[in-house]
Design a protein around this motif. Structure first.
Motif, PDB file in Angstrom:
ATOM      1  N   MET A   1       0.850  -1.204   0.000  1.00  0.00           N
ATOM      2  CA  MET A   1       0.000   0.000   0.000  1.00  0.00           C
ATOM      3  C   MET A   1       0.881   1.247   0.000  1.00  0.00           C
ATOM      4  SD  MET A   1      -3.201   0.970   0.131  1.00  0.00           S
ATOM      5  CE  MET A   1      -4.176   2.438   0.523  1.00  0.00           C
ATOM      6  N   ILE A 189     -14.824  -6.968  12.279  1.00  0.00           N
ATOM      7  CA  ILE A 189     -14.493  -7.795  11.118  1.00  0.00           C
ATOM      8  C   ILE A 189     -13.615  -6.965  10.170  1.00  0.00           C
ATOM      9  CG2 ILE A 189     -16.663  -9.089  11.267  1.00  0.00           C
ATOM     10  CD1 ILE A 189     -16.414  -6.987   8.289  1.00  0.00           C
ATOM     11  N   LEU A 191     -12.200  -6.622   6.043  1.00  0.00           N
ATOM     12  CA  LEU A 191     -12.333  -7.018   4.638  1.00  0.00           C
ATOM     13  C   LEU A 191     -10.979  -7.074   3.937  1.00  0.00           C
ATOM     14  CD1 LEU A 191     -15.440  -4.895   3.561  1.00  0.00           C
ATOM     15  CD2 LEU A 191     -15.390  -7.244   4.370  1.00  0.00           C
ATOM     16  N   THR A 192     -10.048  -6.256   4.415  1.00  0.00           N
ATOM     17  CA  THR A 192      -8.690  -6.254   3.843  1.00  0.00           C
ATOM     18  C   THR A 192      -7.687  -6.191   4.990  1.00  0.00           C
ATOM     19  OG1 THR A 192      -8.415  -3.836   3.746  1.00  0.00           O
ATOM     20  CG2 THR A 192      -9.499  -4.880   1.858  1.00  0.00           C
ATOM     21  N   ILE A 205      -6.586 -11.562   2.628  1.00  0.00           N
ATOM     22  CA  ILE A 205      -7.973 -11.992   2.795  1.00  0.00           C
ATOM     23  C   ILE A 205      -8.532 -12.147   1.384  1.00  0.00           C
ATOM     24  CG2 ILE A 205     -10.229 -11.444   3.798  1.00  0.00           C
ATOM     25  CD1 ILE A 205      -8.858  -9.544   5.721  1.00  0.00           C
ATOM     26  N   GLY A 206      -9.088 -13.313   1.082  1.00  0.00           N
ATOM     27  CA  GLY A 206      -9.592 -13.595  -0.259  1.00  0.00           C
ATOM     28  C   GLY A 206     -10.659 -12.602  -0.703  1.00  0.00           C
ATOM     29  N   GLU A 207     -10.808 -12.471  -2.014  1.00  0.00           N
ATOM     30  CA  GLU A 207     -11.724 -11.483  -2.581  1.00  0.00           C
ATOM     31  C   GLU A 207     -13.182 -11.720  -2.175  1.00  0.00           C
ATOM     32  OE1 GLU A 207     -12.394  -8.518  -4.164  1.00  0.00           O
ATOM     33  OE2 GLU A 207     -10.372  -8.259  -3.411  1.00  0.00           O
ATOM     34  N   GLU A 209     -13.982 -13.106   0.883  1.00  0.00           N
ATOM     35  CA  GLU A 209     -13.904 -13.497   2.298  1.00  0.00           C
ATOM     36  C   GLU A 209     -13.767 -12.284   3.225  1.00  0.00           C
ATOM     37  OE1 GLU A 209     -11.747 -17.863   1.893  1.00  0.00           O
ATOM     38  OE2 GLU A 209     -10.503 -16.100   2.253  1.00  0.00           O
ATOM     39  N   LEU A 227     -17.782 -13.792   2.422  1.00  0.00           N
ATOM     40  CA  LEU A 227     -18.420 -12.480   2.490  1.00  0.00           C
ATOM     41  C   LEU A 227     -19.914 -12.611   2.224  1.00  0.00           C
ATOM     42  CD1 LEU A 227     -17.745  -9.502   2.891  1.00  0.00           C
ATOM     43  CD2 LEU A 227     -17.422  -9.292   0.429  1.00  0.00           C
ATOM     44  N   ALA A 229     -24.018 -10.395   2.947  1.00  0.00           N
ATOM     45  CA  ALA A 229     -24.635  -9.071   3.042  1.00  0.00           C
ATOM     46  C   ALA A 229     -24.297  -8.413   4.380  1.00  0.00           C
ATOM     47  CB  ALA A 229     -26.143  -9.196   2.894  1.00  0.00           C
ATOM     48  N   ILE A 233     -23.826  -9.879   8.414  1.00  0.00           N
ATOM     49  CA  ILE A 233     -22.599  -9.752   9.222  1.00  0.00           C
ATOM     50  C   ILE A 233     -22.913  -8.996  10.519  1.00  0.00           C
ATOM     51  CG2 ILE A 233     -20.313  -8.664   9.298  1.00  0.00           C
ATOM     52  CD1 ILE A 233     -20.081  -9.211   6.279  1.00  0.00           C
ATOM     53  N   ALA A 262     -10.280   2.066   5.837  1.00  0.00           N
ATOM     54  CA  ALA A 262     -10.780   2.404   4.507  1.00  0.00           C
ATOM     55  C   ALA A 262     -12.289   2.275   4.359  1.00  0.00           C
ATOM     56  CB  ALA A 262     -10.085   1.535   3.454  1.00  0.00           C
ATOM     57  N   ALA A 301      -9.651  -2.079   5.641  1.00  0.00           N
ATOM     58  CA  ALA A 301     -11.102  -1.966   5.464  1.00  0.00           C
ATOM     59  C   ALA A 301     -11.768  -2.930   6.435  1.00  0.00           C
ATOM     60  CB  ALA A 301     -11.497  -2.304   4.033  1.00  0.00           C
TER      61      ALA A 301
ATOM     62  N   MET B   1     -13.113  -3.752  -5.020  1.00  0.00           N
ATOM     63  CA  MET B   1     -13.070  -3.494  -3.569  1.00  0.00           C
ATOM     64  C   MET B   1     -14.326  -4.052  -2.897  1.00  0.00           C
ATOM     65  SD  MET B   1     -11.222  -1.992  -1.235  1.00  0.00           S
ATOM     66  CE  MET B   1     -11.359  -1.300   0.420  1.00  0.00           C
ATOM     67  N   LYS B   2     -14.101  -4.911  -1.914  1.00  0.00           N
ATOM     68  CA  LYS B   2     -15.227  -5.442  -1.131  1.00  0.00           C
ATOM     69  C   LYS B   2     -15.853  -4.332  -0.305  1.00  0.00           C
ATOM     70  CE  LYS B   2     -12.223  -8.425   0.416  1.00  0.00           C
ATOM     71  NZ  LYS B   2     -11.588  -9.436   1.272  1.00  0.00           N
ATOM     72  N   ILE B   5     -22.163  -3.797   2.252  1.00  0.00           N
ATOM     73  CA  ILE B   5     -23.458  -3.324   1.766  1.00  0.00           C
ATOM     74  C   ILE B   5     -24.403  -4.515   1.645  1.00  0.00           C
ATOM     75  CG2 ILE B   5     -22.417  -1.416   0.480  1.00  0.00           C
ATOM     76  CD1 ILE B   5     -22.876  -3.079  -2.091  1.00  0.00           C
ATOM     77  N   ASN B   6     -25.668  -4.211   1.378  1.00  0.00           N
ATOM     78  CA  ASN B   6     -26.620  -5.259   1.045  1.00  0.00           C
ATOM     79  C   ASN B   6     -26.785  -5.233  -0.474  1.00  0.00           C
ATOM     80  OD1 ASN B   6     -27.214  -6.168   3.804  1.00  0.00           O
ATOM     81  ND2 ASN B   6     -27.931  -4.072   4.072  1.00  0.00           N
ATOM     82  N   GLU B 207       1.885   1.209  -9.138  1.00  0.00           N
ATOM     83  CA  GLU B 207       2.354   1.033  -7.754  1.00  0.00           C
ATOM     84  C   GLU B 207       3.375   2.111  -7.340  1.00  0.00           C
ATOM     85  OE1 GLU B 207       2.193  -0.310  -4.623  1.00  0.00           O
ATOM     86  OE2 GLU B 207       0.206  -0.676  -5.444  1.00  0.00           O
ATOM     87  N   GLY B 261     -10.326   9.203   1.531  1.00  0.00           N
ATOM     88  CA  GLY B 261     -10.913   7.928   1.927  1.00  0.00           C
ATOM     89  C   GLY B 261      -9.964   7.106   2.766  1.00  0.00           C
ATOM     90  N   ALA B 262      -9.105   6.320   2.107  1.00  0.00           N
ATOM     91  CA  ALA B 262      -8.282   5.356   2.840  1.00  0.00           C
ATOM     92  C   ALA B 262      -7.021   5.962   3.454  1.00  0.00           C
ATOM     93  CB  ALA B 262      -7.902   4.201   1.916  1.00  0.00           C
ATOM     94  N   GLU B 299     -13.456   4.895  -1.084  1.00  0.00           N
ATOM     95  CA  GLU B 299     -12.272   4.447  -0.338  1.00  0.00           C
ATOM     96  C   GLU B 299     -10.970   4.861  -1.019  1.00  0.00           C
ATOM     97  OE1 GLU B 299     -14.195   2.592  -2.182  1.00  0.00           O
ATOM     98  OE2 GLU B 299     -12.852   1.502  -3.527  1.00  0.00           O
TER      99      GLU B 299
END
Lengths: 333, 333
Positions: A1, A189, A191-192, A205-207, A209, A227, A229, A233, A262, A301, B1-2, B5-6, B207, B261-262, B299
């Motif tokens: 990052m 929880i 997400l990243t 973390i998987g896309e 998951e 992952l 809704a 969660i 994020a 995130a 990006m995860k 949301i619903n 990057e 954002g991030a 983000e």
């Protein structure tokens, strides 16, 4: 990052310098160490000192201010401040009424705050420590003392800071901190993952998951899940919190929906919508809500939800005014 | 990006519901449309209405509150609210003193606010519009009116809201908005793109690269550059702002260091440290500083810096108290 930094080794000090420059009317740096204190207005109150690794901003330094903490000791990113740094912050924020350190329960922090308290004792300073252990996922029920401290620190600092401001004694302020900690729970929880300045993320973390119950230092969670809704969660988290805190219909709570970095306010509001729906169904009354980035893990995130159960004493303290760079409350909502 | 949301189609409404639930003591939803208003306490003042696409939170709805805006109309993510939504928000926030709409200068927003004002005119409502055009990178000097509106909206809302609160007439409030806009400039850079809920990012950034002068809707910047030290990037931005605003020694300014954002507060503070160093060298006095996430692009990692030059009138208005969910000022610093 990619990050907006200069040299990796200068991140913490430069960031602290920027914070102090921005808040110079109300805050000052502690000489020679990575610490910040509130400019003293009232030296007849117990002082509250926070501390821990950098990378959780606005925790810890952003919670220093009127009605909250009086000082913060900062370590490197995700590393505890050393005992000397903590001691200097304690001494700079010290009053004759003594100091209470609010310490999140991580091995490095408890050890270094313990040593700092011991050093302070040699200088005849009255220093007490209260542990923050709000992270439900980090140890099972019955072993609450072993749990980590996370975003619930915001609520515990709020009521403890108010008690100090109202002139409670050191022993009384400590009692408030311990009670607030007993009545506060957090689950989170991710997400990243996140990455330390100059480093790559230490896990992935998987896309499709998410990690359940991760730590705030980029530690992986206790479970990796598919992952789903947001509402599902949130249901899982709220069920865990309500169960662990033994909340019942008629109870009153304060809620914190915290971004770990994020995750956007757009999403946090969706999360809170479901929190409100679920608690309403159980007739648990939300007295006040905070939604934003308070206890972060760099740019991770994710979201954590904290609940503090309010009794009359905590509610009254919660209602006192507070003004810090990243949290305010006008008082008497 | 995860994202948390619903359903993608429900993001804006569910988020608005969550916001209103969290702030129910001070805010309410506008019936039938995606809008929010402040619960009225004073209907003898000009009302201030904001609006624009979602995904910039806390802009716009998080700036509704005491001393700031009275209502916000929300579109889908990165899309303008439709004229009917804007009209309903105007009517819900309306007072006999009239309404000023602060509109960031994007084609969809100016068109839809224009149509809403026209519709309001048919109903004999006094509605004026002031454009926000603070983004230096979006059009050259001499074509300031064509520039986009971005994070400087915070400052413009602050002083305009204070003028309304103090009882200025609609024409006077509009004059303040236009003056504040003339004296406010923003420049931003992005380290990563962002992605709409359910979509992939619409561009990439290498990057070892950053985008200079990107828009707030995920538009790529005007130049792609090699990533360098934060201090060098900040120098480039501050030189551009000082030049465009024709700042001179002795001038007084308010500064906003905004995460898109991030980007973390840890980094934002490093950015501000250099802002303070550079302005000090030129004897430009920073009267007040805000550091945090105010005008975001979901983000996206990145930062924008806004400067508002303060004359006595703007400084006095800036100093008035303001309390919204995501910005406060106690007054009389």
């Amino acid at each position: 990052m990619k990050k907006l930094i200069n040299e990796v080794d200068d991140v913490v000090l430069e960031s602290l310098d920027g914070f102090v420059a921005a808040n110079h009317r109300t805050h000052q740096k502690v000489n020679g160490v990575n610490g910040v204190i509130r400019k003293a207005e009232n030296n007849k109150k117990v002082s509250i000192v926070l501390g821990g690794g950098s990378g959780h901003e606005p925790v810890f330094l952003g919670l220093v201010g009127e009605g909250m903490a009086d000082g913060a000791a900062l370590g490197s990113v995700f590393a505890s401040p050393d005992p000397q740094t903590i001691l200097e912050v304690i001494k700079s924020a010290y009053t004759d009424e003594g100091t209470l350190c609010l310490v999140i329960n991580y091995a490095g922090d408890t050890m270094n705050f313990g040593m700092a308290s011991e050093l302070a004792g040699y200088e005849d300073l009255k220093v007490e420590t209260a542990l923050v252990t709000d992270d439900v996922a980090s140890a099972p029920k019955g072993q609450e003392d072993e749990r980590r401290g996370v975003a619930g620190l915001l609520f515990i600092t709020k009521v403890t800071g108010a008690a100090a401001e109202k002139g409670y004694s050191l022993a009384e302020v400590k009692q408030i901190a311990e009670k607030a900690n007993r009545l506060t729970r957090t689950m989170g929880i991710a997400l990243t993952p996140c990455s330390l300045p100059g480093s790559k993320p230490n896990f992935t973390i998987g896309e499709d998951e998410y990690e359940f119950g991760m730590g705030i230092h980029g530690e992986p969670g206790i479970k990796t899940k598919k992952l789903k809704a947001a509402d599902e969660i949130v249901t899982e988290i709220i069920e865990g919190l309500v169960d662990d805190l033994v909340l019942q219909g008629g109870d009153e709570v304060a809620v914190l929906v915290n971004s770990t970095g994020a995750t956007t306010i757009l999403e946090l509001n969706i999360v809170f919508r479901q929190v409100a729906n679920l608690l309403k169904k159980q007739n648990i009354h939300i007295y006040d809500t905070n939604i934003g980035s308070f206890c972060t893990s760099l740019e991770m995130a994710g979201v954590s939800i904290s609940i503090m159960k309010l009794d009359n004493e905590l509610k009254s303290l919660y209602n006192e005014p507070a003004y810090t760079p990243y949290f305010y409350r006008k008082g008497n909502a």
